[in-house]
Design an enzyme around this catalytic site. Structure first.
Site, mmCIF file in Angstrom:
data_model
loop_
_atom_site.group_PDB
_atom_site.id
_atom_site.type_symbol
_atom_site.label_atom_id
_atom_site.label_comp_id
_atom_site.label_asym_id
_atom_site.label_seq_id
_atom_site.Cartn_x
_atom_site.Cartn_y
_atom_site.Cartn_z
ATOM 1 N N ASP A 102 7.602 2.458 -7.137
ATOM 2 C CA ASP A 102 6.304 2.772 -7.725
ATOM 3 C C ASP A 102 6.379 2.905 -9.245
ATOM 4 N N CYS A 162 -11.867 -0.377 8.518
ATOM 5 C CA CYS A 162 -11.687 0.190 7.171
ATOM 6 C C CYS A 162 -12.772 -0.300 6.214
ATOM 7 N N CYS A 166 -15.112 2.542 3.792
ATOM 8 C CA CYS A 166 -14.875 2.848 2.374
ATOM 9 C C CYS A 166 -16.156 3.417 1.767
ATOM 10 N N CYS A 182 -13.026 1.409 -6.437
ATOM 11 C CA CYS A 182 -12.088 2.202 -5.635
ATOM 12 C C CYS A 182 -11.919 3.594 -6.258
ATOM 13 N N CYS A 208 -7.464 8.683 -2.500
ATOM 14 C CA CYS A 208 -8.475 8.604 -1.447
ATOM 15 C C CYS A 208 -7.801 8.047 -0.195
ATOM 16 N N CYS A 211 -9.798 4.724 3.854
ATOM 17 C CA CYS A 211 -9.556 3.446 4.540
ATOM 18 C C CYS A 211 -8.307 3.505 5.416
ATOM 19 N N CYS A 215 -8.149 3.994 10.337
ATOM 20 C CA CYS A 215 -7.414 2.805 10.805
ATOM 21 C C CYS A 215 -6.710 3.112 12.133
HETATM 22 C C1 B12 Z 1 -2.248 -0.881 -8.764
HETATM 23 C C2 B12 Z 1 -2.007 -0.003 -7.555
HETATM 24 C C3 B12 Z 1 -3.096 0.652 -7.004
HETATM 25 C C4 B12 Z 1 -4.521 0.428 -7.476
HETATM 26 C C5 B12 Z 1 -5.067 -0.875 -6.865
HETATM 27 C C6 B12 Z 1 -4.738 -1.059 -5.382
HETATM 28 C C7 B12 Z 1 -4.894 -2.490 -4.891
HETATM 29 N N1 B12 Z 1 -4.996 -2.643 -3.592
HETATM 30 O O1 B12 Z 1 -4.889 -3.418 -5.659
HETATM 31 C C8 B12 Z 1 -5.219 1.716 -6.991
HETATM 32 C C9 B12 Z 1 -5.128 2.776 -8.077
HETATM 33 C C10 B12 Z 1 -6.679 1.555 -6.576
HETATM 34 C C11 B12 Z 1 -4.308 2.101 -5.834
HETATM 35 C C12 B12 Z 1 -4.722 2.839 -4.764
HETATM 36 C C13 B12 Z 1 -3.883 3.178 -3.704
HETATM 37 N N2 B12 Z 1 -2.553 3.010 -3.643
HETATM 38 CO CO1 B12 Z 1 -1.565 1.977 -4.942
HETATM 39 N N3 B12 Z 1 -0.459 0.956 -6.044
HETATM 40 C C14 B12 Z 1 -0.709 0.151 -7.024
HETATM 41 C C15 B12 Z 1 0.577 -0.486 -7.545
HETATM 42 C C16 B12 Z 1 1.018 0.252 -8.819
HETATM 43 C C17 B12 Z 1 0.485 -1.974 -7.811
HETATM 44 C C18 B12 Z 1 -0.198 -2.774 -6.682
HETATM 45 C C19 B12 Z 1 -0.303 -4.217 -7.028
HETATM 46 O O2 B12 Z 1 0.502 -4.766 -7.774
HETATM 47 N N4 B12 Z 1 -1.288 -4.855 -6.541
HETATM 48 C C20 B12 Z 1 -1.437 -6.268 -6.816
HETATM 49 C C21 B12 Z 1 -2.248 -6.900 -5.767
HETATM 50 C C22 B12 Z 1 -2.268 -8.402 -6.048
HETATM 51 O O3 B12 Z 1 -1.541 -6.679 -4.565
HETATM 52 P P1 B12 Z 1 -2.301 -6.250 -3.205
HETATM 53 O O4 B12 Z 1 -3.572 -5.624 -3.509
HETATM 54 O O5 B12 Z 1 -1.313 -5.496 -2.391
HETATM 55 O O6 B12 Z 1 -2.578 -7.712 -2.631
HETATM 56 C C23 B12 Z 1 -1.850 -8.290 -1.586
HETATM 57 C C24 B12 Z 1 -2.743 -8.633 -0.417
HETATM 58 O O7 B12 Z 1 -3.988 -9.026 -0.906
HETATM 59 C C25 B12 Z 1 -1.989 -9.803 0.205
HETATM 60 N N5 B12 Z 1 -2.875 -10.853 0.656
HETATM 61 C C26 B12 Z 1 -3.031 -12.013 0.055
HETATM 62 N N6 B12 Z 1 -3.875 -12.769 0.769
HETATM 63 C C27 B12 Z 1 -4.247 -12.057 1.841
HETATM 64 C C28 B12 Z 1 -5.106 -12.351 2.891
HETATM 65 C C29 B12 Z 1 -5.342 -11.396 3.884
HETATM 66 C C30 B12 Z 1 -6.263 -11.736 5.005
HETATM 67 C C31 B12 Z 1 -4.708 -10.103 3.815
HETATM 68 C C32 B12 Z 1 -4.978 -9.065 4.857
HETATM 69 C C33 B12 Z 1 -3.833 -9.819 2.741
HETATM 70 C C34 B12 Z 1 -3.612 -10.795 1.779
HETATM 71 O O8 B12 Z 1 -1.146 -10.346 -0.810
HETATM 72 C C35 B12 Z 1 -1.312 -9.644 -2.024
HETATM 73 C C36 B12 Z 1 0.014 -9.519 -2.763
HETATM 74 O O9 B12 Z 1 0.647 -10.719 -2.804
HETATM 75 C C37 B12 Z 1 1.549 -0.224 -6.331
HETATM 76 C C38 B12 Z 1 3.000 0.063 -6.739
HETATM 77 C C39 B12 Z 1 3.758 -1.183 -7.060
HETATM 78 N N7 B12 Z 1 4.565 -1.132 -8.066
HETATM 79 O O10 B12 Z 1 3.578 -2.192 -6.394
HETATM 80 C C40 B12 Z 1 0.912 0.986 -5.620
HETATM 81 C C41 B12 Z 1 0.886 0.971 -4.085
HETATM 82 C C42 B12 Z 1 0.359 -0.365 -3.639
HETATM 83 N N8 B12 Z 1 -0.093 1.992 -3.789
HETATM 84 C C43 B12 Z 1 0.174 2.707 -2.750
HETATM 85 C C44 B12 Z 1 -0.683 3.707 -2.226
HETATM 86 C C45 B12 Z 1 -0.066 4.693 -1.255
HETATM 87 C C46 B12 Z 1 -2.032 3.754 -2.617
HETATM 88 C C47 B12 Z 1 -3.151 4.596 -1.989
HETATM 89 C C48 B12 Z 1 -3.071 4.722 -0.472
HETATM 90 C C49 B12 Z 1 -3.129 5.985 -2.661
HETATM 91 C C50 B12 Z 1 -4.314 6.843 -2.284
HETATM 92 N N9 B12 Z 1 -4.283 7.547 -1.166
HETATM 93 O O11 B12 Z 1 -5.258 6.912 -3.025
HETATM 94 C C51 B12 Z 1 -4.415 3.829 -2.458
HETATM 95 C C52 B12 Z 1 -4.811 2.753 -1.446
HETATM 96 C C53 B12 Z 1 -5.919 1.870 -1.927
HETATM 97 C C54 B12 Z 1 -5.919 0.547 -1.185
HETATM 98 N N10 B12 Z 1 -6.695 0.458 -0.121
HETATM 99 O O12 B12 Z 1 -5.186 -0.364 -1.581
HETATM 100 C C55 B12 Z 1 1.466 2.263 -2.090
HETATM 101 C C56 B12 Z 1 1.126 1.435 -0.842
HETATM 102 C C57 B12 Z 1 1.994 1.719 0.362
HETATM 103 C C58 B12 Z 1 1.587 0.864 1.539
HETATM 104 N N11 B12 Z 1 1.982 1.294 2.706
HETATM 105 O O13 B12 Z 1 0.932 -0.129 1.427
HETATM 106 C C59 B12 Z 1 2.145 1.448 -3.268
HETATM 107 C C60 B12 Z 1 2.997 0.290 -2.814
HETATM 108 C C61 B12 Z 1 2.977 2.458 -4.069
HETATM 109 C C62 B12 Z 1 4.336 2.719 -3.432
HETATM 110 N N12 B12 Z 1 5.420 2.235 -4.033
HETATM 111 O O14 B12 Z 1 4.426 3.345 -2.405
HETATM 112 N N13 B12 Z 1 -3.073 1.552 -5.987
HETATM 113 S S1 SF4 Z 2 -6.212 -2.192 11.751
HETATM 114 FE FE1 SF4 Z 2 -6.529 -0.807 10.028
HETATM 115 S S2 SF4 Z 2 -6.218 -2.077 8.199
HETATM 116 FE FE2 SF4 Z 2 -6.516 -3.467 9.932
HETATM 117 S S3 SF4 Z 2 -8.712 -3.858 9.906
HETATM 118 FE FE3 SF4 Z 2 -8.409 -2.150 11.332
HETATM 119 S S4 SF4 Z 2 -8.738 -0.334 10.053
HETATM 120 FE FE4 SF4 Z 2 -8.409 -2.054 8.640
HETATM 121 S S1 SF4 Z 3 -8.858 4.165 -1.285
HETATM 122 FE FE1 SF4 Z 3 -9.738 2.827 0.286
HETATM 123 S S2 SF4 Z 3 -11.519 3.943 1.112
HETATM 124 FE FE2 SF4 Z 3 -10.924 4.951 -0.809
HETATM 125 S S3 SF4 Z 3 -12.284 4.008 -2.300
HETATM 126 FE FE3 SF4 Z 3 -10.335 2.860 -2.367
HETATM 127 S S4 SF4 Z 3 -10.612 1.165 -0.924
HETATM 128 FE FE4 SF4 Z 3 -12.257 2.644 -0.542
#
Ligand code: B12
Ligand code: SF4
Ligand code: SF4
Length: 338
Positions: A102, A162, A166, A182, A208, A211, A215
């Protein structure tokens, strides 16, 4: 990690990042482990569960704000300690090895997906089969040559719970979060908190979980009793009365932009507007203080909170600062639950 690089660029282009830096700052680096450790051949990924049951919280009338589960204790610190032991062993075996967790050096979910630890949920989190998504992720990048992992198939199936759960409709497509909406990012972003989402923030003060708590694979498995030491809530009025140094110490685990306590105070004021009681003298005194605060951002959010609590008689309607004027011209309706 080609897909992650593409996604990082794509999200910037679609204006879904809302000023986030993190892995977006240097996308080529955060998606290429061989730039992190010279001669890297493998990545070992570790995950730590934070799926604790709700602790028992006694309702003693204090105004409380909720902390998201991943921040109830220092899960990253504990995970890093374990991964450091793995890295030390690799070094004893003659390899180079560095721990990342992270810290924005690497897109953690993608590396965990490549390591075959889970599938991407529609809520964008990585879900471990049989255990759900409440895990933090870290890794060791090493020059050791290790076997490839197998991909975990999609486990969401026909579920999409999910997405409507949201509070701000931030899941704009399967696996894609709009950071403009978000709550988890809005709480971290400096500046004025978008008024459109203040009510939806409810009593959340850090992160937050919405979501994830809806699940099915996450709800159903992996809960464990919370140790007594976890911190799931904070006392809003108590924190709002602290000095910057004291407040900084009280939330030292949280990511706070530039460690500027203005943003924590701003969030506390919104929560106060959402769950505080106008009949309590402490609430009135706190709002009085913040309506005269030297920082206009805090006066602005105090205006919102006071109006929402029906305490508009406290407002300084002659405050000339543009941020405050905007709030005074757009007062929210009285909270329905008063
Ligand atoms: C920026 C960031 C955030 C941002 C943006 C989150 C986002 N989803 O983009 C914010 C501040 C909103 C955030 C929130 C949270 N985060 Co955050 N965050 C990060 C961080 C620093 C970078 C993430 C990143 O690079 N995203 C880039 C985008 C491109 O990646 P992605 O969203 O995962 O996209 C992938 C999918 O879209 C997938 N994909 C592509 N095509 C398709 C098609 C389909 C159909 C599907 C399903 C997927 C898919 O591929 C993409 C990547 O190649 C990481 C730490 C790290 N260094 O990685 C933690 C991290 C992702 N966060 C984490 C956590 C715990 C959270 C929260 C749960 C915290 C909370 N309770 O508030 C929330 C969850 C929000 C959510 N629903 O995602 C954990 C996730 C653990 C896990 N089990 O997944 C991480 C990995 C930190 C860690 N090292 O533990 N986060
Ligand atoms: S299994 Fe969880 S992450 Fe997948 S669509 Fe249902 S609520 Fe969302
Ligand atoms: S953490 Fe999940 S439920 Fe909360 S605002 Fe972001 S996408 Fe929505």
């Amino acid at each position: 990690m080609h897909r992650a690089l593409q996604q990082l660029r794509h999200r910037e282009e679609r204006e879904l990042t809302n000023g986030m830096k993190f892995t977006y700052l240097r996308p080529e680096r955060s998606t290429n482990p061989s730039l992190l450790v010279e001669g890297a051949r493998s990545v070992i990924v570790g995950m730590r569960s934070y799926a604790y049951d709700d602790p028992i919280v006694v309702n003693d009338g204090t105004v409380r704000a909720r902390i998201a589960r991943y921040a109830w204790e220092d899960h990253y610190g504990i995970l890093k300690t374990s991964l450091t032991a793995v890295a030390a062993q690799l070094r004893r075996d003659g390899h180079r090895a560095t721990v990342f967790a992270d810290d924005n050096s690497i897109v953690d979910r993608e590396i965990a997906w490549l390591a075959g630890l889970g599938w991407y949920g529609r809520n964008a989190n990585l879900l471990v089969p049989g255990k759900g998504s409440m895990f933090v992720i870290g890794c060791v990048v090493t020059t050791a040559d290790l076997p490839f992992a197998e991909e975990v198939p999609d486990g969401c199936g026909t579920c999409s719970r999910c997405i409507p759960a949201c509070p701000t409709n931030a899941i704009v497509e399967s696996g894609v979060i709009d950071a403009n909406r978000c709550l988890s990012w809005l709480l971290q972003k400096p500046g004025i908190f978008n008024a459109e989402y203040r009510e939806a923030l409810g009593d959340r003060i850090y992160g937050c979980d919405e979501c994830q708590v809806v699940c099915p694979p996450t709800k159903k498995f992996g809960t464990q009793p919370a140790p007594e030491t976890v911190q799931s809530h904070v006392n809003v009025l108590a924190l709002l009365s602290l000095s910057d140094t004291e407040l900084d110490a009280a939330c030292d685990r949280w990511y706070v932009h530039d460690r500027d306590m203005t943003w924590v105070r701003r969030n506390l004021l919104i929560v106060l507007g959402n769950v505080g009681q106008p009949s309590h003298s402490d609430t009135v005194e706190t709002l009085r203080r913040y309506l005269s605060h030297e920082r206009p951002e805090l006066r602005a959010h105090a205006v919102w909170a006071a109006a929402r609590l029906g305490l508009s008689h406290l407002l300084h309607t002659d405050d000339p600062h543009p941020m405050v004027v905007t709030e005074l011209q757009n007062l929210p309706p009285l909270r329905g639950t008063l």
